[in-house]
Design an enzyme around this catalytic site. Structure first.
Site, short mmCIF file in Angstrom:
data_model
loop_
_atom_site.label_atom_id
_atom_site.label_comp_id
_atom_site.label_asym_id
_atom_site.label_seq_id
_atom_site.Cartn_x
_atom_site.Cartn_y
_atom_site.Cartn_z
N ASP A 6 7.82 40.20 -14.25
CA ASP A 6 9.20 40.68 -14.39
C ASP A 6 9.54 41.71 -13.30
OD1 ASP A 6 11.68 40.92 -15.49
OD2 ASP A 6 11.05 41.89 -17.34
N ASN B 298 15.88 30.86 -19.17
CA ASN B 298 16.27 31.15 -17.79
C ASN B 298 17.35 30.20 -17.24
OD1 ASN B 298 12.93 32.24 -16.75
ND2 ASN B 298 14.68 33.44 -17.45
C1 FPP Z 1 11.70 37.73 -13.87
O1 FPP Z 1 12.27 38.69 -13.02
C2 FPP Z 1 11.17 36.64 -13.07
C3 FPP Z 1 11.49 35.32 -13.23
C4 FPP Z 1 12.41 34.83 -14.24
C5 FPP Z 1 10.93 34.33 -12.32
C6 FPP Z 1 9.48 34.51 -12.04
C7 FPP Z 1 9.10 33.65 -10.90
C8 FPP Z 1 8.28 34.05 -9.92
C9 FPP Z 1 7.63 35.36 -9.85
C10 FPP Z 1 7.93 33.13 -8.84
C11 FPP Z 1 7.20 31.97 -9.43
C12 FPP Z 1 6.45 31.26 -8.47
C13 FPP Z 1 6.05 29.99 -8.64
C14 FPP Z 1 5.00 29.53 -7.77
C15 FPP Z 1 6.62 29.05 -9.62
P1 FPP Z 1 13.81 38.96 -13.14
O2 FPP Z 1 14.54 38.06 -12.23
O3 FPP Z 1 14.26 38.86 -14.57
O4 FPP Z 1 13.90 40.45 -12.65
P2 FPP Z 1 14.91 41.57 -13.16
O5 FPP Z 1 14.61 41.78 -14.63
O6 FPP Z 1 14.57 42.75 -12.32
O7 FPP Z 1 16.29 41.07 -12.93
#
Ligand code: FPP
Length: 262
Positions: free
Chosen positions: A37, A85
């Protein structure tokens, strides 16, 4: 200055890492699960679009895969895309869908070299065809590997998983193939999307980055006895020192599984 684990691993690389860690009284989770996250906030801090955070988050996935493998983790499950998501802006979803392709295109040779096997949990059939093809190719190229399992939760939702498992067991009961009393915790666990992991299905340690302290529908059944480690570090910034700290904290935990201390 190299971290404690780097120094440790320099002394005893790869294969004997687990043994070395045991000799040093360090506990390594057999199954490590991570809620990655903070990509969006990482990008915001830099006045960049959210997708820049996801791109950087992908690089962290590569680093952490190597760290987990080096210390002897057997299953590394990463929450890459939840069933919730899909509600994100269209551009962000389509970027997230391209990430597995980018990741595997550049990283599969290293996974093969390290004997790491790729697997997934969640309903991959709902992903765009190109994403499905990239995932299928990575699974195929690593299918013969016998080392760490790198397990991506893709279009995964824990409650959905529990409901689907319940439906399939209920259907078997309705057909007269199964007695309701025969449904044990073990049988139920086998029906979940992590069933193929057998005795390794339950995470020992769940890490969540970015300061949020909740499970967000990630392995709710399987994490019943997991240890939790929350850190304020944003996922793109998560490095070796943060990994070391998570594992040394885990080592100090007293896991009793509802029993008493021996
Ligand atoms: C949450 O951060 C992250 C996600 C929903 C996506 C996670 C994906 C990756 C780390 C890359 C994955 C890689 C592969 C190889 C599939 P957020 O966007 O909710 O962050 P925030 O809470 O700060 O907005």
């Amino acid at each position: 200055m190299p971290s404690f684990w780097q120094r440790l691993l320099k002394k005893q690389p790869d294969a004997s890492a687990l043994r070395t860690n045991q000799a040093n009284h360090l506990k390594v989770p057999q199954h490590l699960a991570i809620i990655m996250d903070g990509n969006g906030r990482w990008a915001k801090q830099r006045h960049r679009p959210r997708i820049a955070g996801h791109q950087e988050g992908m690089e962290t996935v590569k680093r952490v895969t190597k760290m987990a493998d080096a210390v002897g983790v057997q299953v590394l499950t990463l929450y890459a895309f939840s069933t919730e998501n899909w509600t994100r802006p269209k551009d962000e979803v389509s970027f997230l869908m391209k990430l597995p392709e980018r990741f595997f295109n550049t990283f599969v040779p290293e996974l093969v070299a390290k004997n790491i096997r790729v697997s997934t949990i969640g309903d991959v059939s709902q992903l765009p065809e190109t994403t499905q093809a990239a995932v299928a190719a990575a699974k195929e190229k690593t299918a013969g590997n016998t080392g760490m399992i790198l397990n991506f939760a893709l279009n995964y939702g824990g409650r959905h998983d529990i409901v689907t498992a319940s439906q399939s067991l209920a259907a078997a009961v309705a057909r007269g193939e199964l007695a309701a009393e025969a449904i044990t915790e073990e049988l139920f666990a086998q029906q979940l999307t992590t069933g193929y992991l057998g005795s390794l299905a339950d995470p020992d340690l769940v890490i969540r980055t970015s300061g949020e302290e909740r499970l967000s529908n990630f392995l709710p059944y399987q994490a019943a006895y997991a240890e939790f480690y929350f850190t304020k570090v944003l996922w793109p910034d998560f490095g070796q020192a943060d990994f070391d700290l998570a594992l040394t904290t885990y080592t100090k935990r007293d896991r009793r599984f509802g029993g008493v201390k021996s």
